[in-house]
Design an enzyme around this catalytic site. Structure first.
Site, PDB file in Angstrom:
ATOM      1  N   HIS A 372       0.794  -1.230   0.000  1.00 27.92           N
ATOM      2  CA  HIS A 372       0.000   0.000   0.000  1.00 27.92           C
ATOM      3  C   HIS A 372       0.818   1.267   0.000  1.00 27.92           C
ATOM      4  CE1 HIS A 372      -4.192  -1.300   0.555  1.00 27.92           C
ATOM      5  NE2 HIS A 372      -3.663  -2.370   1.117  1.00 27.92           N
ATOM      6  N   LYS A 567      -9.375  13.943   3.841  1.00 24.29           N
ATOM      7  CA  LYS A 567      -8.570  12.725   3.907  1.00 24.29           C
ATOM      8  C   LYS A 567      -7.667  12.890   5.116  1.00 24.29           C
ATOM      9  CE  LYS A 567      -7.266  13.666  -0.356  1.00 24.29           C
ATOM     10  NZ  LYS A 567      -7.285  12.455  -1.117  1.00 24.29           N
ATOM     11  N   ARG A 568      -6.885  11.868   5.472  1.00 23.82           N
ATOM     12  CA  ARG A 568      -5.927  12.054   6.544  1.00 23.82           C
ATOM     13  C   ARG A 568      -5.061  13.274   6.254  1.00 23.82           C
ATOM     14  NH1 ARG A 568      -5.709   8.239  10.960  1.00 23.82           N
ATOM     15  NH2 ARG A 568      -3.821   9.397  11.430  1.00 23.82           N
ATOM     16  N   LYS A 573      -0.109  14.588   1.142  1.00 25.69           N
ATOM     17  CA  LYS A 573      -1.432  14.851   0.575  1.00 25.69           C
ATOM     18  C   LYS A 573      -1.651  16.346   0.320  1.00 25.69           C
ATOM     19  CE  LYS A 573      -3.608  10.711   2.613  1.00 25.69           C
ATOM     20  NZ  LYS A 573      -4.453  10.068   1.577  1.00 25.69           N
ATOM     21  N   THR A 675      -8.806   6.375  -2.712  1.00 26.87           N
ATOM     22  CA  THR A 675     -10.155   5.904  -3.021  1.00 26.87           C
ATOM     23  C   THR A 675     -11.131   7.061  -2.829  1.00 26.87           C
ATOM     24  OG1 THR A 675     -10.287   5.061  -0.753  1.00 26.87           O
ATOM     25  CG2 THR A 675      -9.843   3.457  -2.503  1.00 26.87           C
ATOM     26  N   LYS A 679     -14.685   8.149  -4.940  1.00 32.67           N
ATOM     27  CA  LYS A 679     -16.012   8.444  -4.375  1.00 32.67           C
ATOM     28  C   LYS A 679     -16.546   9.759  -4.936  1.00 32.67           C
ATOM     29  CE  LYS A 679     -14.273   6.516  -0.062  1.00 32.67           C
ATOM     30  NZ  LYS A 679     -13.639   6.881   1.235  1.00 32.67           N
TER      31      LYS A 679
HETATM   32  C1  LIG Z   1     -12.375   6.940   1.564  1.00 34.53           C
HETATM   33  C2  LIG Z   1     -11.914   7.317   2.898  1.00 34.53           C
HETATM   34  C3  LIG Z   1     -10.553   7.531   3.133  1.00 34.53           C
HETATM   35  C4  LIG Z   1      -9.512   7.461   2.038  1.00 34.53           C
HETATM   36  O1  LIG Z   1      -9.450   8.718   1.406  1.00 34.53           O
HETATM   37  P1  LIG Z   1      -8.216   9.117   0.449  1.00 34.53           P
HETATM   38  O2  LIG Z   1      -8.673  10.415  -0.129  1.00 34.53           O
HETATM   39  O3  LIG Z   1      -8.125   8.054  -0.590  1.00 34.53           O
HETATM   40  O4  LIG Z   1      -7.017   9.237   1.292  1.00 34.53           O
HETATM   41  C5  LIG Z   1     -10.150   7.876   4.404  1.00 34.53           C
HETATM   42  N1  LIG Z   1     -11.036   8.010   5.409  1.00 34.53           N
HETATM   43  C6  LIG Z   1     -12.360   7.840   5.213  1.00 34.53           C
HETATM   44  C7  LIG Z   1     -13.288   8.020   6.356  1.00 34.53           C
HETATM   45  C8  LIG Z   1     -12.844   7.477   3.962  1.00 34.53           C
HETATM   46  O5  LIG Z   1     -14.151   7.280   3.783  1.00 34.53           O
END
Ligand SMILES: *Cc1c(COP(=O)(O)O)cnc(C)c1O
Length: 832
Positions: A372, A567-568, A573, A675, A679
């Site tokens: 990952h 995101k985190r 990022k 991911t 979304k």
């Molecule tokens: C989808 C999701 C992530 C991953 O988000 P990235 O933008 O791909 O880092 C992290 N936390 C939550 C709660 C999510 O639903």
């Protein structure tokens, strides 16, 4: 590969024997309330109603669950075991209702009882047994396996406390323990009979096996019990229901009575406390070195329990350990469970008496590993001394695997050139360069028949970086499995209005297979569809605006562009790039207030690892900027900044459907897949992003006209670093960037502490490892292209529709089918 033709009806699941009539549901809820909770309608509180409703739903799931389990047993099919230290599940009630087609009957039944379904659904704790994307992927995969008909079990840890809950106090992140089990967990079943002994420490001796041959025998100094809790995982339509089995740690003797009777009440519980600490909390790290004994104990605990469990099941069903690899595929989600390679070898050799060579080939046939990350600090390694103390037998096995691996490698390098010695030391399972450490990524690689990356770009980079040498010595193992998201949670249920619109246009087949959504493409130029699409987005934005007002007291105009970066919080990022651009935009609006600016709301949300100082400073900066910008009348509300606290799955379900613009702006080469990007695009947001992770493949499918790409590519980033990147020169040459940084660095946004961001800004001048300055100008230009596009609504909605229409491939159903065919070699339903 030929698929097994398992007929949906033979595995038959959702029994129509039970009526889903509203009336039946109503009386079942009342009787659960009485007999399982001990309340009547007059005394029941909202939590009681929720628990009763979940228990009613669970009864229906259990019927299908048992027949899924029976069918899997009867058919003797190969099964998939998905080992993951994290499952970021979120709430289950509405998702399970939706998958079983019971949302409306349940809503009505509750309404008759004077209860609002949405209100009680919001009380369900958000199960956050994961940090972010990796754990969320595991949850999507569980749901997709049940949907596409892969018989599988997820294995993980039942943490008492999941990821901390985030409060923002005075603009700063404060971590509060999370307590998802405080109102009992109505979804789970404790399996008292499913208990495995997990050893730690001790020594390794020899004894004679049943056939008189000498075997190694590990005598652990400490035994901890792993107890299984099962949660059913319902797929779309309820055709198959798989199991998520989470392990909880317990001491063999819950209390030492002798000590207790002597009056040592605390000491009497010491063993219990030590054992139970293993499943106490999710390790709150996100790509930072774990380095803690407890973390290794957690990893070994759940891996050993899971392997013992799947071997027990295999022996019960087939009676011969030698066929294990034909009946079980063991997927290691990242390196956290990679001690599985040594543990499976130990179980096969020491416990089941298999020869080394046969055990090694069985292990490799059974195991597969998903990488990952390429971040060196996130590739796990354990000090040899710690491993020796905690897992002495495993260390012996790892040394033997290493010997075997290096012998093979030397055979392929017969000439013995000087550079070969360096290659050997890079392939070695033991890193000799920073003290002696066991490299868990290399262990997972050599012990697996397939090693997959999670996007096309990441997989290629894996071949050139972390696993370059191993790929040369052991070629053909690396393969790509681009991540996906479950369309049930992230489309059908999170955005029912959009799903309804798409179904009205192209029919409900899209719900069964998201790849059918390409047919929606035809509507991209249809004015009526555009109008409806925009109306759906508007309604979702109004809901987010209301939520934002409740949370933060900030009023925002739903007509503004909703620009969302969630995101985190991590330097790679690049939330910092976004907030610096926000500051530059703020200055530009102040300088020319009468220009035609696009009204925007910049949303941020995300947690920082508790020990990650720089990430926490970025959170504070966003909040400081928000305070100044939101209060400045000179910009007439054209720009607003909102940091929403406690990002989790439930908050994502509100944000994702409401986004106009999706920020996916990581430094190229650093985001393995992402991911979140998927979304948002599926829900009709336009992406502004770098050519990183799955953004690359999204561009291919969505079309480069419908995504806004900027910045350096991964290879340009590498070249620039190698050539000696000079951020100071870049900043000095860009007046807008310089002004933004100077204002941040000198306290425009932190008048109470003008030096607060001096270090943050200086680190950009001095090193800027994540290339914020280098990509700044390109990012600003891209944002102005977004503004231009926004000013032409017809074009904007056309592109938004094309995003939705071209995201079908990013369904986790597609990803799971690829894993099933190419890695696991297991059958699944025919969906055609
Ligand atoms: C989808 C999701 C992530 C991953 O988000 P990235 O933008 O791909 O880092 C992290 N936390 C939550 C709660 C999510 O639903």
């Amino acid at each position: 590969m030929e698929h097994d033709t398992v007929q949906g009806s033979s595995v038959a699941i959702l029994s129509s024997r039970r009526k889903t009539s509203v009336q039946a549901l109503r009386s079942e809820i009342i009787s659960k309330l009485a007999y399982s909770i001990g309340k009547d309608a007059a005394t029941a509180r909202d939590h009681d109603w929720l628990t009763a409703a979940i228990l009613v739903l669970r009864d229906r799931i259990v019927d299908g669950w048992m027949s899924s389990v029976r069918e899997a047993k009867r058919s003797g099919r190969k099964r998939v075991y998905y080992l993951s230290l994290e499952f970021l599940i979120g709430r289950l009630f509405k998702d399970a209702l939706g998958n079983l087609g019971m949302t409306e009957p349940m809503r009505e039944a509750l309404r008759d009882l004077g209860v609002d379904l949405d209100a009680i659904a919001g009380l369900e704790p958000d199960a956050a047994l994961g940090n972010g994307g990796l754990g969320r992927l595991a949850a999507c995969f569980m749901e997709s396996m049940a949907t596409v008909g892969v018989s599988g079990l997820g294995y993980g840890i039942r943490y008492d406390h999941g990821l901390f809950s985030q409060k923002i106090i005075d603009g700063r992140q404060v971590e509060v323990p999370e307590d998802w089990l405080s109102f009992r967990n109505p979804w789970e079943f404790l399996r008292r009979e499913i208990v495995h002994e997990i050893g730690f420490g001790g020594s390794v001796g020899m004894n004679n096996g049943w056939d008189g041959t000498a075997r190694h025998a590990w005598q652990p100094a400490e035994i901890v019990l792993a107890m299984g809790y099962d949660t059913p995982v319902v797929g779309w339509g309820g055709r198959m229901i798989n199991t998520l089995r989470l392990w909880s740690a317990h001491a063999v003797d819950p209390i030492r009575l002798d000590a207790f009777n002597r009056g040592d009440h605390v000491g009497a519980m010491a063993d219990s406390t030590r054992a139970e600490s293993i499943s106490r909390v999710l390790y709150p790290s996100d790509a930072t070195p774990a380095g803690q004994e407890l973390r290794l104990r957690q990893e070994y605990f759940f891996t050993s329990a899971s392997l013992q469990d799947l071997i027990r099941r295999h022996m019960q069903r087939f009676g011969d350990i030698r066929s294990l690899h034909e009946k079980a595929s063991i997927q290691l989600n990242d390196t956290h469970p990679s001690i599985a390679i040594a543990e499976l070898m130990r179980l096969l050799i020491d416990v089941h008496g298999i020869s080394w060579d046969e055990a090694w080939s069985m292990t490799r046939e059974a195991c597969c590993y998903t990488n990952h990350t390429l971040l060196p600090e996130a590739l796990e390694s354990w000090p040899v001394g710690l491993m020796e103390r905690l897992l002495p037998r495993h260390l012996q096995i790892i040394y033997a695997i290493n010997q075997h691996t290096l012998d093979e490698a030397r055979k392929k390098m017969p000439v013995g050139r000087p550079e070969d010695a360096a290659r050997i030391s890079r392939i070695s399972l033991i890193d000799e360069s920073h003290g002696r450490r066991v490299r868990m990524g290399n262990l997972a690689y050599v012990g697996s028949h397939k090693v997959n990356g999670v996007s096309a770009l990441h997989t290629e980079l894996m071949k050139e970086t972390v696993f370059k040498d191993l790929n040369q010595i052991l070629p053909g193992r690396i393969t790509n499995m681009t991540n996906g998201i479950t369309p049930r949670r992230w489309f059908t249920h999170a955005n029912p209005k959009l799903a309804g619109l798409v179904c009205d246009a192209i029919g409900p087949g899209v719900l069964d297979d998201l790849e059918n959504i390409t047919a929606f493409e035809r509507y991209a130029d249809d004015p009526a569809t555009k109008e409806r699409f925009a109306a759906v987005k508007r309604a979702n934005k109004e809901a987010l605006a209301e939520y934002t007002f409740e949370q933060l007291g900030i009023r925002i105009d739903p007509a503004a562009m909703f620009d969302i970066h969630v995101k985190r919080i991590h330097e790679y990022k690049r939330q910092l790039l976004n907030i610096v651009e926000t500051v530059a935009l703020y200055h530009a609006i102040r300088a020319e207030p009468d220009r035609k600016w696009t009204p925007r709301v910049k949303f941020f949300a995300g947690k920082a690892a508790a020990s990650y100082v720089q990430a926490k400073s970025i959170i504070k900066l966003i909040n400081d900027v928000a305070k100044v910008v939101n209060a400045d009348p000179a910009i007439r509300g054209l720009l607003k900044v909102a940091f929403l606290p406690n990002y989790n799955v439930s908050l994502a379900e509100i944000l994702v459907p409401a986004a106009d613009l999706s920020e996916q702006i990581s430094t190229a080469g650093m985001e393995a897949s992402g991911t979140g990007n998927m979304k948002f695009a599926l829900n009709g947001a336009i992406t502004i992003g770098t050519l990183d992770g799955a953004n690359v493949e999204m561009r291919e499918r969505i079309g480069s006209d419908n995504i806004v790409i900027f910045g350096m590519t991964a290879s340009e980033v590498e070249d620039r670093r190698n050539a000696g990147y000079n951020p100071r020169a870049v900043i000095e040459g860009d007046p807008a960037l310089k002004e933004a940084l100077v204002s941040i660095g000198t306290g425009q946004f932190s008048p109470d502490d003008p030096a607060r961001y001096r270090n943050l800004v200086e680190s950009l001048y001095d090193s800027d490892f994540f290339m914020v300055a280098a990509d700044f100008a390109s990012y600003v230009q891209a944002q102005r292209r977004v503004d231009a596009l926004w000013s032409n609504p017809s074009d904007w909605w056309r592109k938004a529709i094309l995003n939705t229409a071209h995201m079908g491939w990013f369904s986790s159903d597609r990803a799971i089918k690829q894993y099933a065919e190419e890695i696991w070699k297991v059958p699944f339903w025919r969906t055609t």
